[in-house]
Scaffold this motif. Sequence first.
Motif, PDB file in Angstrom:
ATOM      1  N   GLN A  17       0.833  -1.193   0.000  1.00  0.00           N
ATOM      2  CA  GLN A  17       0.000   0.000   0.000  1.00  0.00           C
ATOM      3  C   GLN A  17       0.871   1.248   0.000  1.00  0.00           C
ATOM      4  O   GLN A  17       2.035   1.213   0.403  1.00  0.00           O
ATOM      5  N   ASN A  18       0.293   2.334  -0.445  1.00  0.00           N
ATOM      6  CA  ASN A  18       1.043   3.581  -0.569  1.00  0.00           C
ATOM      7  C   ASN A  18       1.722   4.004   0.730  1.00  0.00           C
ATOM      8  O   ASN A  18       2.858   4.474   0.710  1.00  0.00           O
ATOM      9  N   ASP A  19       1.056   3.848   1.856  1.00  0.00           N
ATOM     10  CA  ASP A  19       1.652   4.292   3.115  1.00  0.00           C
ATOM     11  C   ASP A  19       2.877   3.478   3.522  1.00  0.00           C
ATOM     12  O   ASP A  19       3.663   3.925   4.349  1.00  0.00           O
ATOM     13  N   PRO A  36       8.033  -4.814  -9.194  1.00  0.00           N
ATOM     14  CA  PRO A  36       8.230  -5.536 -10.457  1.00  0.00           C
ATOM     15  C   PRO A  36       8.264  -7.059 -10.272  1.00  0.00           C
ATOM     16  O   PRO A  36       7.679  -7.800 -11.078  1.00  0.00           O
ATOM     17  N   ARG A  37       8.886  -7.533  -9.208  1.00  0.00           N
ATOM     18  CA  ARG A  37       8.926  -8.983  -8.964  1.00  0.00           C
ATOM     19  C   ARG A  37       7.545  -9.522  -8.594  1.00  0.00           C
ATOM     20  O   ARG A  37       7.172 -10.620  -8.997  1.00  0.00           O
ATOM     21  N   PRO A  88       0.066   2.132  -6.992  1.00  0.00           N
ATOM     22  CA  PRO A  88      -0.485   2.188  -8.350  1.00  0.00           C
ATOM     23  C   PRO A  88       0.248   1.307  -9.366  1.00  0.00           C
ATOM     24  O   PRO A  88      -0.347   0.925 -10.381  1.00  0.00           O
ATOM     25  N   ARG A  89       1.507   0.973  -9.114  1.00  0.00           N
ATOM     26  CA  ARG A  89       2.223   0.109 -10.055  1.00  0.00           C
ATOM     27  C   ARG A  89       2.009  -1.378  -9.796  1.00  0.00           C
ATOM     28  O   ARG A  89       2.420  -2.205 -10.596  1.00  0.00           O
ATOM     29  N   LEU A  90       1.370  -1.726  -8.679  1.00  0.00           N
ATOM     30  CA  LEU A  90       1.073  -3.124  -8.396  1.00  0.00           C
ATOM     31  C   LEU A  90      -0.062  -3.559  -9.312  1.00  0.00           C
ATOM     32  O   LEU A  90      -1.155  -3.006  -9.268  1.00  0.00           O
TER      33      LEU A  90
END
Length: 185
Positions: A17-19, A36-37, A88-90
């Motif tokens: 999560q962002n936090d 990425p992994r 957001p990239r997950l």
Amino acid sequence: MRPDYAPDDALLIVDVQNDFCPGGALAVEEGDQIIPRLNEAIESARSQGIPVIASRDWHPRGHCSFSEQGGPWPEHCVQDTPGADFHPRLALPTDAEIISKGQSPDRDQYSALEDTGLAESLKDRGIRRLWIGGLAQDVCVHATVMDALKAGFEVKLLRASTRPVDAAKGREALEEMRAAGAELV
């Protein structure tokens, strides 16, 4: 490394999560570097029909774990705030199962399996082995792995897909998980 999944496996991503990522309220150093992994593991799981589950801290305002309430942590992952959103990239699939924890204002939950019904649900679906990655290695990932092992699951920890809050405690957590029966891959 792309996991070598079996039909009775599931991928469990803990609290990305962002936090918990750089810039967040309770940032884990290089926490975003695991994404990425994890995305590779997600892609592989999706292509093999393996369930993808993501846990999240989902705290109400004034949660007991917050330092303002006497808890050990700064305010983080408050329900319906940007900090509680998955990074957001997950690349979570739209059908990923979301497990929310830490929702009671007077009780904290570190494990994705603690009083969430997830262990029972997985067993009902015939899942025997969990591949686990996420944040933080020495807190929620550790608790989730230990509970998964206690519940009778085989556990493979995606070691390159997790980071600790504290490096020394992270090493201790890895050793505890390994000693309890988790395979570090």
